[in-house]
Design an enzyme around this catalytic site. Structure first.
Site, PDB file in Angstrom:
ATOM      1  CE1 TYR A  33     -33.828 -32.941  56.523  1.00 14.17           C
ATOM      2  CE2 TYR A  33     -34.302 -31.346  54.814  1.00 14.17           C
ATOM      3  CZ  TYR A  33     -33.475 -31.822  55.808  1.00 14.17           C
ATOM      4  OH  TYR A  33     -32.296 -31.180  56.070  1.00 14.17           O
ATOM      5  CE  LYS A 146     -32.184 -33.134  52.564  1.00 21.20           C
ATOM      6  NZ  LYS A 146     -31.341 -32.170  53.265  1.00 21.20           N
ATOM      7  CD  GLU A 179     -23.020 -32.821  56.541  1.00 19.50           C
ATOM      8  OE1 GLU A 179     -23.347 -32.745  55.349  1.00 19.50           O
ATOM      9  OE2 GLU A 179     -23.500 -33.667  57.325  1.00 19.50           O
ATOM     10  CG  LEU A 205     -27.207 -35.308  53.165  1.00 20.81           C
ATOM     11  CD1 LEU A 205     -28.095 -36.444  53.682  1.00 20.81           C
ATOM     12  CD2 LEU A 205     -28.033 -34.048  52.996  1.00 20.81           C
TER      13      LEU A 205
HETATM   14  N1  PLP Z   1     -25.366 -31.310  54.387  1.00 22.48           N
HETATM   15  C1  PLP Z   1     -26.453 -31.110  55.143  1.00 22.48           C
HETATM   16  C2  PLP Z   1     -26.380 -31.374  56.615  1.00 22.48           C
HETATM   17  C3  PLP Z   1     -27.660 -30.685  54.573  1.00 22.48           C
HETATM   18  O1  PLP Z   1     -28.744 -30.507  55.330  1.00 22.48           O
HETATM   19  C4  PLP Z   1     -27.690 -30.426  53.174  1.00 22.48           C
HETATM   20  C5  PLP Z   1     -28.929 -29.965  52.542  1.00 22.48           C
HETATM   21  O2  PLP Z   1     -29.933 -29.814  53.143  1.00 22.48           O
HETATM   22  C6  PLP Z   1     -26.525 -30.611  52.430  1.00 22.48           C
HETATM   23  C7  PLP Z   1     -25.382 -31.065  53.061  1.00 22.48           C
HETATM   24  C8  PLP Z   1     -26.498 -30.330  50.945  1.00 22.48           C
HETATM   25  O3  PLP Z   1     -27.216 -31.317  50.261  1.00 22.48           O
HETATM   26  P1  PLP Z   1     -27.904 -30.989  48.859  1.00 22.48           P
HETATM   27  O4  PLP Z   1     -26.808 -30.538  47.933  1.00 22.48           O
HETATM   28  O5  PLP Z   1     -28.494 -32.294  48.449  1.00 22.48           O
HETATM   29  O6  PLP Z   1     -28.895 -29.924  49.103  1.00 22.48           O
END
Ligand code: PLP
Length: 285
Positions: A33, A146, A179, A205
């Site tokens: 997603y 993701k 994270e 991610l």
């Molecule tokens: N880390 C995880 C596990 C996430 O699910 C997300 C966003 O959904 C992020 C980091 C942040 O990513 P982004 O800045 O692309 O929203």
């Protein structure tokens, strides 16, 4: 007019939108997603999100459900039909509908679902101070993809909520923060360096906001160091914050109930919050 969802070629009322019980997303969490911010009706960081979706799909050998150009048109149409000004669009692609069998089905088109959510992004840009708890990172070995398999993230986020916190910072077996459950984790150390986990070892991610903040830091002559940092290092840091598509730059003022720095949002965090707001405003000018 109510909310509209896109489901495999049709625009349907959100309340009636459904996928088949043998969709592999439903059966196996076999899908990926993206969440992209929409500000003043425009997609923010569209290319970055599409590139990350492409990577996630390739890593899992899932075919694009439609051509990339058509994909962009569909997103715009979903935004238009929902009269969405500020908020986000959620896109999910799964390996499609097939009799339940672990092996990949042959000749089955992947499924595509899109929904929108209205959100007051201007308020979210305000960078409300937040608190986090730490939890063991029990996820699979590929959080760089993701994937829609978010059960460990849900368990950790629920625990954070029960502790009155916004987010849970996940900690690996070496005691280092990977994270959050839906955001990337950052600290500002005594040397004034921005430290965030490196994205080249599949441990996190690679957030689109993380990448934007890295660029903004560079233009503001702030040094970014991509490396693991421990919970103790975070507690001894001057500042901490988290980043994500719809929370932008959020100060983290307490970790496991203990204050970071003086327990108030720090100046670097606030500066980055202003810069990300300016970047958003520039994207729709
Ligand atoms: N880390 C995880 C596990 C996430 O699910 C997300 C966003 O959904 C992020 C980091 C942040 O990513 P982004 O800045 O692309 O929203």
């Amino acid at each position: 007019m109510g909310r509209v969802a896109y489901v495999n070629g049709s625009y349907v009322p959100h309340s009636e939108a459904a996928v088949h019980i043998e969709d592999r997303g439903y059966q196996f969490a076999d899908g990926v997603y993206e969440v992209t911010a929409v500000y003043q009706g425009k997609l923010i960081d569209e290319q970055g999100h599409a590139a990350r979706l492409d990577r996630s799909l390739r890593e899992l050998q899932i075919a694009w459900p439609v051509k990339r150009r058509v994909f962009g048109l569909l997103m715009r149409e979903v935004i238009r039909r929902n009269r969405l000004t500020n908020g986000s669009i959620y896109v999910q692609v799964t390996r499609g509908v097939a009799p339940r069998n672990h092996n990949f089905p042959k000749g089955v088109p992947s499924s595509l679902v899109m929904t929108t959510t209205a959100k007051d992004l201007d308020t979210l840009l305000g960078g409300e101070p937040t608190q986090v708890i730490t939890v063991p990172d029990i996820r699979w070995g590929r959080p760089d993809i993701k994937s829609i398999a978010l059960l460990p993230n849900c368990l950790a986020k629920q625990k954070a909520g029960e502790a009155g916190c916004y987010e849970a910072w996940q900690v690996d077996k070496d005691g280092c923060v990977t994270e959050g459950t839906l955001s990337n984790a950052w600290i500002v150390n005594a040397a004034g360096e921005l430290v965030t986990r490196n994205a080249d070892e599949n441990a996190i991610l690679n957030g689109i906001t993380r990448q934007a903040v890295m660029e903004l830091a560079q233009t503001a002559s702030l040094r970014v160091v991509e490396r693991p940092f421990s919970v103790d290092e975070a507690l001894a840091a001057r500042e901490a914050f988290l980043t994500s598509t719809t929370s932008f730059v959020k100060p983290v003022v307490r970790i496991d109930g203990k204050p970071v720095g003086d327990g108030a949002p720090g100046s670097v965090t606030r500066q980055l919050g202003v810069l990300i707001g300016e970047r958003l405003a520039a994207a729709v000018r």
